[in-house]
Design an enzyme around this catalytic site. Sequence first.
Site, mmCIF file in Angstrom:
data_model
loop_
_atom_site.group_PDB
_atom_site.id
_atom_site.type_symbol
_atom_site.label_atom_id
_atom_site.label_comp_id
_atom_site.label_asym_id
_atom_site.label_seq_id
_atom_site.Cartn_x
_atom_site.Cartn_y
_atom_site.Cartn_z
ATOM 1 N N ASP A 132 -1.131 6.500 6.602
ATOM 2 C CA ASP A 132 -1.857 5.448 6.161
ATOM 3 C C ASP A 132 -2.277 4.423 7.372
ATOM 4 O O ASP A 132 -1.699 3.487 7.338
ATOM 5 C CB ASP A 132 -1.621 4.980 4.911
ATOM 6 N N LYS B 275 -12.048 -1.689 7.133
ATOM 7 C CA LYS B 275 -11.077 -2.821 7.965
ATOM 8 C C LYS B 275 -11.475 -2.627 9.287
ATOM 9 O O LYS B 275 -11.869 -3.787 10.048
ATOM 10 C CB LYS B 275 -9.690 -2.559 7.519
ATOM 11 N N TRP C 233 0.991 -1.285 -0.088
ATOM 12 C CA TRP C 233 -0.035 -0.231 -0.039
ATOM 13 C C TRP C 233 0.988 1.401 0.125
ATOM 14 O O TRP C 233 0.552 2.410 -0.620
ATOM 15 C CB TRP C 233 -0.922 -0.041 1.303
HETATM 16 C C1 LIG Z 1 -7.348 -1.439 2.003
HETATM 17 C C2 LIG Z 1 -6.292 -0.300 2.304
HETATM 18 C C3 LIG Z 1 -6.120 0.669 1.359
HETATM 19 C C4 LIG Z 1 -7.012 0.861 0.122
HETATM 20 O O1 LIG Z 1 -8.140 1.143 0.627
HETATM 21 P P1 LIG Z 1 -9.495 1.540 -0.351
HETATM 22 O O2 LIG Z 1 -10.461 2.054 0.614
HETATM 23 O O3 LIG Z 1 -9.979 0.366 -1.043
HETATM 24 O O4 LIG Z 1 -8.844 2.526 -1.391
HETATM 25 C C5 LIG Z 1 -4.988 1.567 1.458
HETATM 26 N N1 LIG Z 1 -4.071 1.389 2.544
HETATM 27 C C6 LIG Z 1 -4.104 0.398 3.365
HETATM 28 C C7 LIG Z 1 -3.199 0.175 4.380
HETATM 29 C C8 LIG Z 1 -5.106 -0.513 3.214
HETATM 30 O O5 LIG Z 1 -5.308 -1.762 3.894
#
Ligand SMILES: *Cc1c(COP(=O)(O)O)cnc(C)c1O
Length: 361
Positions: free
Chosen positions: A172, A196, A102
């Site tokens: 993030d 998540k 990511w």
């Molecule tokens: C799932 C995830 C993303 C992407 O998320 P979306 O909402 O599908 O764009 C980005 N960073 C991390 C760490 C993730 O787990």
Amino acid sequence: MSERIFNFSSGPAAMPLPVLERAQREILSIYDSGMSVMEISHRSKIFESILTKAELGIRELLGVPLDYRILFLQGGASLQFSMIPMNFLTNGIAEYVITGSWGKKALAEAAMVGRVNTIFSSEKSGFCSVPVAGEVLVSADATYVHYTSNETIDGVQFGYELRAGTVPVVCDMSSDILSKPLEIENYALIYAGAQKNIGPSGATVVIIRDEMLERVASGLPSVLDYRALALNNSMVNTPNTWAIYMIGLVCDWLGEQGGLAAMEIRNNEKAAVLYEAIDSSDGYYVGHAETSARSVMNVTFRLPTEELEDKFCSEATSNGLDGLRGHRSVGGIRASIYNAFPRAGVDALVDFMKDFALRNG
Ligand SMILES: *Cc1c(COP(=O)(O)O)cnc(C)c1O
């Protein structure tokens, strides 16, 4: 199928059962309005209270200081990969710490917008580690530094919060926000896709320091402009009313569980049980992450062959343990065990792993 199973999906992921049950009770009429939360106006008093509830829920759980705004945006965490540089990277260089898939994506998106520099990458060693505290040196004049606290696909997590002096830290936290207490003051901007650990998909939580709003570039479309979004209380346009409502309910549930300190203890216990099953398998199961970088949220491991991994996943599914296949880009097995994932499901997986290894050793 009317029974619920143990859902190890990485996202959208398992939700707390009491939250789903409460939403079920309220689905036809929210707060005695005679309308569903999906039918009421986002400009109504009722929705205003729902939005405030979600915001206060996050603020209280994480102890977010008053000089930070909490926004509920759309476009997923992925849009933040672009929005962050669009808002802040008109000048200078942003520095990126890459510990997984990511972070690598975030870097690629930012590189389309402005100047970026990778100051740490564990890609060559297969994204199985994180830098030790103090190893990453952020330039004093970097526009911001970006890192990913938990790499969902690779199953590696920082065990500490990255600090960078006066350089704004952007993180993030899509897959570990609300899993433990944080020192919010360390960050200029935190973002997380909700699906998540916070609620359903379709909303992204952004926690941003007020002072960052003054640095926002001019001339951006208003739906991409943090300042406009903050001024309009996340409602430059129609927000995801359903997701924001669900986030409020998840926050209530986390409060009832004892808050984030209590969640951290439970999450650590769940992960420890699973890693112990890997470590005590005489090499049958091999963890992907180095021990010091093991994720408490996404436990990634391999079996001796891909054929056995296929068999493992399909037999697990037949036994009510679903969502264990690793991300398509890396293969292997991944057990995602966020806040809402019950300890009983972890114990069931450990029993299954022991039995599978005996039968297929
Ligand atoms: C799932 C995830 C993303 C992407 O998320 P979306 O909402 O599908 O764009 C980005 N960073 C991390 C760490 C993730 O787990």
